[in-house]
Design a protein around this motif. Sequence first.
Motif, PDB file in Angstrom:
ATOM      1  N   UNK A  45      15.091  10.211  -3.934  1.00 42.24           N
ATOM      2  CA  UNK A  45      13.697  10.686  -3.990  1.00 42.24           C
ATOM      3  C   UNK A  45      12.740   9.661  -3.406  1.00 42.24           C
ATOM      4  N   UNK A  46      11.649  10.136  -2.844  1.00 42.76           N
ATOM      5  CA  UNK A  46      10.604   9.261  -2.320  1.00 42.76           C
ATOM      6  C   UNK A  46       9.530   9.102  -3.393  1.00 42.76           C
ATOM      7  N   UNK A  47       9.215   7.860  -3.722  1.00 45.74           N
ATOM      8  CA  UNK A  47       8.287   7.563  -4.817  1.00 45.74           C
ATOM      9  C   UNK A  47       7.072   6.788  -4.307  1.00 45.74           C
ATOM     10  N   UNK A  48       7.328   5.654  -3.682  1.00 47.21           N
ATOM     11  CA  UNK A  48       6.318   4.759  -3.111  1.00 47.21           C
ATOM     12  C   UNK A  48       7.068   3.932  -2.071  1.00 47.21           C
ATOM     13  N   UNK A  58       4.918  -1.673 -16.069  1.00 46.22           N
ATOM     14  CA  UNK A  58       4.749  -2.451 -14.839  1.00 46.22           C
ATOM     15  C   UNK A  58       5.323  -1.744 -13.618  1.00 46.22           C
ATOM     16  N   UNK A  59       5.469  -0.423 -13.709  1.00 49.91           N
ATOM     17  CA  UNK A  59       5.966   0.345 -12.572  1.00 49.91           C
ATOM     18  C   UNK A  59       4.937   0.337 -11.441  1.00 49.91           C
ATOM     19  N   UNK A  60       5.413   0.367 -10.217  1.00 49.56           N
ATOM     20  CA  UNK A  60       4.527   0.401  -9.054  1.00 49.56           C
ATOM     21  C   UNK A  60       3.758   1.720  -9.034  1.00 49.56           C
ATOM     22  N   UNK A  61       2.460   1.633  -8.727  1.00 39.47           N
ATOM     23  CA  UNK A  61       1.601   2.821  -8.645  1.00 39.47           C
ATOM     24  C   UNK A  61       0.793   2.774  -7.350  1.00 39.47           C
ATOM     25  N   UNK A  62      -0.057   3.754  -7.163  1.00 36.79           N
ATOM     26  CA  UNK A  62      -0.873   3.817  -5.948  1.00 36.79           C
ATOM     27  C   UNK A  62      -1.841   2.647  -5.835  1.00 36.79           C
ATOM     28  N   UNK A  63      -2.173   2.014  -6.954  1.00 40.45           N
ATOM     29  CA  UNK A  63      -3.121   0.896  -6.940  1.00 40.45           C
ATOM     30  C   UNK A  63      -2.435  -0.473  -6.883  1.00 40.45           C
ATOM     31  N   UNK A 123       7.895  -7.791   5.861  1.00 36.28           N
ATOM     32  CA  UNK A 123       7.136  -8.553   6.862  1.00 36.28           C
ATOM     33  C   UNK A 123       6.831  -7.692   8.078  1.00 36.28           C
ATOM     34  N   UNK A 124       7.798  -6.869   8.474  1.00 39.84           N
ATOM     35  CA  UNK A 124       7.599  -5.975   9.624  1.00 39.84           C
ATOM     36  C   UNK A 124       6.527  -4.919   9.331  1.00 39.84           C
ATOM     37  N   UNK A 125       6.328  -4.615   8.043  1.00 44.04           N
ATOM     38  CA  UNK A 125       5.318  -3.648   7.644  1.00 44.04           C
ATOM     39  C   UNK A 125       3.956  -4.281   7.439  1.00 44.04           C
ATOM     40  N   UNK A 126       3.856  -5.587   7.707  1.00 43.24           N
ATOM     41  CA  UNK A 126       2.588  -6.281   7.588  1.00 43.24           C
ATOM     42  C   UNK A 126       2.291  -6.823   6.208  1.00 43.24           C
ATOM     43  N   UNK A 169       0.851  -1.201   0.000  1.00 40.30           N
ATOM     44  CA  UNK A 169       0.000   0.000   0.000  1.00 40.30           C
ATOM     45  C   UNK A 169       0.882   1.245   0.000  1.00 40.30           C
ATOM     46  N   UNK A 170       0.345   2.379  -0.451  1.00 38.81           N
ATOM     47  CA  UNK A 170       1.123   3.615  -0.443  1.00 38.81           C
ATOM     48  C   UNK A 170       1.400   4.142   0.963  1.00 38.81           C
ATOM     49  N   UNK A 171       0.704   3.581   1.970  1.00 39.83           N
ATOM     50  CA  UNK A 171       0.868   4.065   3.339  1.00 39.83           C
ATOM     51  C   UNK A 171       1.690   3.130   4.214  1.00 39.83           C
ATOM     52  N   UNK A 172       2.219   2.051   3.645  1.00 35.30           N
ATOM     53  CA  UNK A 172       2.964   1.091   4.463  1.00 35.30           C
ATOM     54  C   UNK A 172       4.233   1.725   5.033  1.00 35.30           C
ATOM     55  N   UNK A 173       4.544   1.434   6.313  1.00 39.73           N
ATOM     56  CA  UNK A 173       5.729   2.022   6.938  1.00 39.73           C
ATOM     57  C   UNK A 173       6.997   1.265   6.543  1.00 39.73           C
TER      58      UNK A 173
END
Length: 216
Positions: free
Chosen positions: A91-94, A171-176, A207-210, A27-31
């Motif tokens: 840079x921060x992307x995802x 196939x780049x990672x996106x918000x979805x 794994x630590x990020x769920x 997810x875009x919000x994973x720590x």
Amino acid sequence: MRLQHDPAVRAEHPGLAVGTLSATGITPAMPVDLEKFLARATRRLADGPESEFPEIQAWRRAFAKMGLKPTQYRCASESLLRRLRKEGTLPRIHPVIDLCNAVSVAYAIPVAVLDVAKISGSLVVRHARGDEKYVTFAGTVEHPNPGEVIFADEDGQAHARRWTNRQSGHSAVSATTSDVLIVSEGLHATAAEDVRLLIEAIAGELAAAGVQVTRP
């Protein structure tokens, strides 16, 4: 998702070491914890430029063998290390991309992250025929040069050009994105052990990020 390397590529690069893992629940919000990996890379860069790292030199030799000028076309980890050395950060992307980039510079080994939903069938790292389609991040379509090493799926989509030089926007990672395939490849003398440790590091952080992680 299955990935394999064509025997011809293996024969040309007998020292190749490959590590893969699949991750579900991105997810875009994973720590993610990046700083320890960036700090490791920064400490190493303080002792000398990335061009002197054996991991990078091995890829430069491979690119030269493919007929590419190594200072014009750099493997992904060299490009990231170069940016980190010049700018002091990445840079921060995802979150998943940021994590894999940070681990990549920490180990000086390329890491690819592919959205599984955008891949048709299995992936093969092979020489291009020249009729495959490669979508740039700008959305334009290119055709890899015949003989160029690419990541190709069953529909002839090239998900990376010049092997570890540049991934496809297709196939780049996106918000979805929810499911990814992560691939790391090394060619230096200790690549087998280093790639194993790199994959373990990414798997542990995910794994630590769920995130559910599967390793072959």
